[in-house]
Design a protein around this motif. Structure first.
Motif, PDB file in Angstrom:
ATOM      1  N   UNK A 176       0.934  -1.170   0.127  1.00 50.55           N
ATOM      2  CA  UNK A 176      -0.098   0.028  -0.020  1.00 50.55           C
ATOM      3  C   UNK A 176       0.765   1.243  -0.147  1.00 50.55           C
ATOM      4  N   UNK A 177       2.106   1.133   0.132  1.00 54.51           N
ATOM      5  CA  UNK A 177       3.014   2.306  -0.079  1.00 54.51           C
ATOM      6  C   UNK A 177       3.141   2.634  -1.501  1.00 54.51           C
ATOM      7  N   UNK A 178       3.095   4.152  -1.759  1.00 51.09           N
ATOM      8  CA  UNK A 178       2.907   4.560  -2.851  1.00 51.09           C
ATOM      9  C   UNK A 178       4.291   5.489  -3.143  1.00 51.09           C
ATOM     10  N   UNK A 179       5.148   5.179  -4.082  1.00 50.20           N
ATOM     11  CA  UNK A 179       6.101   5.989  -4.376  1.00 50.20           C
ATOM     12  C   UNK A 179       5.759   6.901  -5.741  1.00 50.20           C
ATOM     13  N   UNK A 180       5.895   8.302  -5.710  1.00 49.86           N
ATOM     14  CA  UNK A 180       5.897   9.041  -6.762  1.00 49.86           C
ATOM     15  C   UNK A 180       7.125   9.267  -7.439  1.00 49.86           C
ATOM     16  N   UNK A 181       7.522   8.970  -8.784  1.00 49.54           N
ATOM     17  CA  UNK A 181       8.591   8.564  -9.221  1.00 49.54           C
ATOM     18  C   UNK A 181       9.315  10.070  -9.939  1.00 49.54           C
ATOM     19  N   UNK A 182       8.741  11.084  -9.832  1.00 50.70           N
ATOM     20  CA  UNK A 182       9.041  12.264 -10.632  1.00 50.70           C
ATOM     21  C   UNK A 182       8.436  12.672 -11.855  1.00 50.70           C
ATOM     22  N   UNK A 183       8.609  14.008 -12.245  1.00 48.82           N
ATOM     23  CA  UNK A 183       7.896  14.481 -13.246  1.00 48.82           C
ATOM     24  C   UNK A 183       8.756  14.960 -14.337  1.00 48.82           C
ATOM     25  N   UNK A 184       8.309  14.774 -15.515  1.00 44.43           N
ATOM     26  CA  UNK A 184       9.247  15.586 -16.608  1.00 44.43           C
ATOM     27  C   UNK A 184       9.199  17.113 -16.735  1.00 44.43           C
ATOM     28  N   UNK A 185       9.919  17.635 -17.573  1.00 41.07           N
ATOM     29  CA  UNK A 185       9.741  19.036 -18.087  1.00 41.07           C
ATOM     30  C   UNK A 185       8.431  19.327 -18.595  1.00 41.07           C
ATOM     31  N   UNK A 186       8.123  20.726 -18.288  1.00 41.86           N
ATOM     32  CA  UNK A 186       6.743  20.867 -18.782  1.00 41.86           C
ATOM     33  C   UNK A 186       5.772  21.527 -17.741  1.00 41.86           C
ATOM     34  N   UNK A 187       5.879  21.045 -16.547  1.00 38.64           N
ATOM     35  CA  UNK A 187       5.111  21.452 -15.384  1.00 38.64           C
ATOM     36  C   UNK A 187       4.867  22.893 -15.247  1.00 38.64           C
ATOM     37  N   UNK A 188       3.567  23.175 -14.970  1.00 39.34           N
ATOM     38  CA  UNK A 188       3.532  24.874 -15.078  1.00 39.34           C
ATOM     39  C   UNK A 188       2.294  25.227 -13.991  1.00 39.34           C
ATOM     40  N   UNK A 189       2.093  26.490 -13.649  1.00 41.58           N
ATOM     41  CA  UNK A 189       1.169  27.025 -12.697  1.00 41.58           C
ATOM     42  C   UNK A 189      -0.090  26.624 -13.421  1.00 41.58           C
ATOM     43  N   UNK A 190      -1.177  26.516 -12.649  1.00 42.38           N
ATOM     44  CA  UNK A 190      -2.259  26.256 -12.927  1.00 42.38           C
ATOM     45  C   UNK A 190      -3.446  27.364 -12.125  1.00 42.38           C
ATOM     46  N   UNK A 191      -4.703  27.514 -12.793  1.00 43.28           N
ATOM     47  CA  UNK A 191      -5.473  28.626 -12.482  1.00 43.28           C
ATOM     48  C   UNK A 191      -6.713  27.865 -12.080  1.00 43.28           C
ATOM     49  N   UNK A 192      -7.496  28.645 -11.459  1.00 42.01           N
ATOM     50  CA  UNK A 192      -8.876  28.238 -11.142  1.00 42.01           C
ATOM     51  C   UNK A 192      -9.640  27.832 -12.377  1.00 42.01           C
ATOM     52  N   UNK A 193     -10.426  26.711 -12.639  1.00 41.17           N
ATOM     53  CA  UNK A 193     -10.922  26.332 -13.642  1.00 41.17           C
ATOM     54  C   UNK A 193     -10.260  25.493 -14.690  1.00 41.17           C
ATOM     55  N   UNK A 194      -9.107  25.287 -14.371  1.00 42.78           N
ATOM     56  CA  UNK A 194      -8.091  24.488 -15.357  1.00 42.78           C
ATOM     57  C   UNK A 194      -8.198  23.227 -15.435  1.00 42.78           C
ATOM     58  N   UNK A 195      -8.417  22.306 -16.504  1.00 44.23           N
ATOM     59  CA  UNK A 195      -8.754  21.049 -16.375  1.00 44.23           C
ATOM     60  C   UNK A 195      -7.196  20.195 -16.781  1.00 44.23           C
TER      61      UNK A 195
END
Length: 253
Positions: free
Chosen positions: A216-235
């Motif tokens: 049941x342990x969950x390991x988040x393995x990292x994210x690629x380039x391209x992450x950016x800020x989000x705003x109210x209403x974004x999907x």
């Protein structure tokens, strides 16, 4: 095998099932051990997916992808690790809340590894044996709460900041996976897992040296380039072929 937790209109509670084609076959019992089919099944189109498990712990790793076209850095002796509380977990189509007073909240599409057995002091060669399956995660963070000395936990800890889903896939070759994400239908992240810096087997081995990993342990393995800020209403759509699409909308709290 694709496993899911879900609700169905007119049926009480959260159910568990095995997806076979367009049908979900309900089972009861231990997700990581013995379970029994109940004989009930539901059309896939009639269910609403929930997070595919109730995690025991959620452990994340930071700065773990090199952008395509760049040279990979050396594997760090001490990776950046952080914990996310269980109150961060939501499922597909659940809203992600943007708390008052937070700034620059970013999405991060990631492959999540689910541990399926007790694991301590594993070598990298033994790490795959501890993996039960995989799902898609969106590891949100409020970057104005990241400590300048490297303390990430507060910024990662807000309620709803860890969508998981849509399914838990037990038969998946993560080495050939691509991590993708889109915001309002516009592709923002698209990277092969080969750009990972600390490999998953090395990651599991390292973590198992200082804590006993449990089913049941969950390991988040990292994210690629391209992450950016989000705003109210974004999907946000986070997608890994072979597992599925995890969609959530962000909403002001």
């Amino acid at each position: 095998m694709k496993l899911a937790r879900f609700t169905v209109s007119g049926v009480n509670g959260i159910l568990s099932g095995i997806i076979e084609g367009s049908i979900v076959k309900e089972f009861t019992g231990d997700l990581f051990g013995a379970h029994t089919l109940t004989g009930r099944s539901f059309p896939l189109g009639d269910i609403r997916f929930k997070a595919p498990l109730d995690p025991r712990h959620i452990i994340g790793i930071g700065k773990n992808f090199a952008a395509e076209g760049t040279e990979k850095p050396h594997v760090p002796e001490m990776p950046i690790l952080f914990f996310k509380p269980l109150s961060t977990v939501v499922g597909p189509e659940d809203p992600v809340l943007l708390p008052h007073g937070t700034e620059e909240i970013r999405f991060e599409s990631e492959l999540a590894v689910i541990i399926g057995k007790i694991a301590k002091n594993l070598s990298p060669a033994e790490a795959d044996e501890a993996i039960f399956g995989y799902t898609v995660a969106n590891d949100f963070g409020a970057f104005n709460y990241f400590h300048p000395e490297g303390h990430w936990t507060i910024g990662k800890a807000f309620d709803t900041f860890c969508p998981l889903g849509p399914v838990l896939e037990t038969e998946f070759d993560y080495r050939s996976a691509r991590i993708k994400a889109a915001v309002n239908g516009v592709l923002k992240q698209d990277s092969p897992m080969e750009r990972i810096i600390t490999r998953i087997d090395v990651m599991i081995s390292y973590i198992s040296r200082f804590m006993t990993l449990m089913p049941g342990d969950v390991i988040l393995t990292g994210t690629p380039a391209g992450s950016e800020a989000v705003r109210d209403g974004d999907v946000i759509d986070c997608y890994i072929e072979g597992i599925g699409n995890l969609r959530n909308q962000v909403k002001a709290e």
